[in-house]
Design an enzyme around this catalytic site. Sequence first.
Site, PDB file in Angstrom:
ATOM      1  N   ASP A   2      -1.507  -1.030   6.054  1.00  0.00           N
ATOM      2  CA  ASP A   2      -1.662  -0.398   7.369  1.00  0.00           C
ATOM      3  C   ASP A   2      -3.088  -0.348   7.878  1.00  0.00           C
ATOM      4  OD1 ASP A   2      -2.401   1.528   5.355  1.00  0.00           O
ATOM      5  OD2 ASP A   2      -2.221   3.098   6.852  1.00  0.00           O
ATOM      6  N   ASP A  50       0.867  -1.165   0.000  1.00  0.00           N
ATOM      7  CA  ASP A  50       0.000   0.000   0.000  1.00  0.00           C
ATOM      8  C   ASP A  50       0.914   1.228   0.000  1.00  0.00           C
ATOM      9  OD1 ASP A  50      -2.417   1.605   0.478  1.00  0.00           O
ATOM     10  OD2 ASP A  50      -1.666   1.799   2.527  1.00  0.00           O
ATOM     11  N   ASP A  83      -0.206   5.178   1.016  1.00  0.00           N
ATOM     12  CA  ASP A  83      -0.461   6.149   2.080  1.00  0.00           C
ATOM     13  C   ASP A  83      -0.481   5.456   3.442  1.00  0.00           C
ATOM     14  OD1 ASP A  83      -1.626   8.856   0.604  1.00  0.00           O
ATOM     15  OD2 ASP A  83      -2.028   7.024  -0.504  1.00  0.00           O
TER      16      ASP A  83
END
Length: 221
Positions: free
Chosen positions: A170, A11, A13
Site C-alpha cells: 500500500d 504487506d 498494515d
Amino acid sequence: MVFPFNVVAFDLDGTLADTAPDLTDALNHVLGELGRPGIPAETVRNLVGHGARALLRKGLAVTGGSTEELVERGFPLFMDFYGRNICKGTAPYPGVEAAMDALAQQGVALALCTNKPESLAVQLIDALGWRGRFRSIVGGDTLPVRKPDPAPLFKAIMDAGGGRAAFVGDSITDADTARAASLPLVAVSFGFSDRPVAELGASAVIDHFDELVPALYQVKR
C-alpha cells in the site's frame, strides 16, 4: 488458464488489515506518557510503514520534535501497550479472506513481508485467525535489514517455497521494495500511503480485494 504466480507476498498494515485504530491508541499512549498531545488516526495512517520506532519518531516529530533519547524511552512503552492491545480495533479489509481463499485454491503459497516486528506480526496474524494461511512470515527485525531493502521480501518468498512471485502492498516502501526485487506490485488504494496510490508506480491498483486475482492475471512479471 494457469495462474501466473507460485507465491503472492503481502504487506500487513494498511494492506491486509486496517491496524490504524490500535496503532493510534498505542502511539497516543506513549505520547501522553512523554507529555505530548495525541494525534488522530487519519494522521497516523500517513506515518506507518517503516516499523514501530519510525512511527514513534514521526509521532514525536509532529507533536513537538523528536530526539533519539525520547524514541528509546518511548519504544518499550509502545511495544508493551501495543502488544497488549494489538487487535482491539484492527479489522481485515473487505474481501481479503475470500481473496486469500481464491489464491489458495489456485495452489498459490501466501507470504507475509512487513516492517512490523516479527513477534507482533505473528501475534496479530494469530489474533486474526490467519496463521494457517501464510507459509512464511518475515518481520522488520527478522533480518538485519528491512523494507525497502529487497532481502526480507526475497526471504518471505523463498520460505514460502519460491518460484514466480508478486507483492501486494500500500505504500512507497512497498513500491520501492518491489522495484528493488524486480517483482510486480499490486497496490491497494485504501491503505496507509502518504501519497496518491497512482504515484507509486505499481503494476496494478485495486480498490477492493475482489479485484486482486484478476489483477494478478493481468500484471507482467
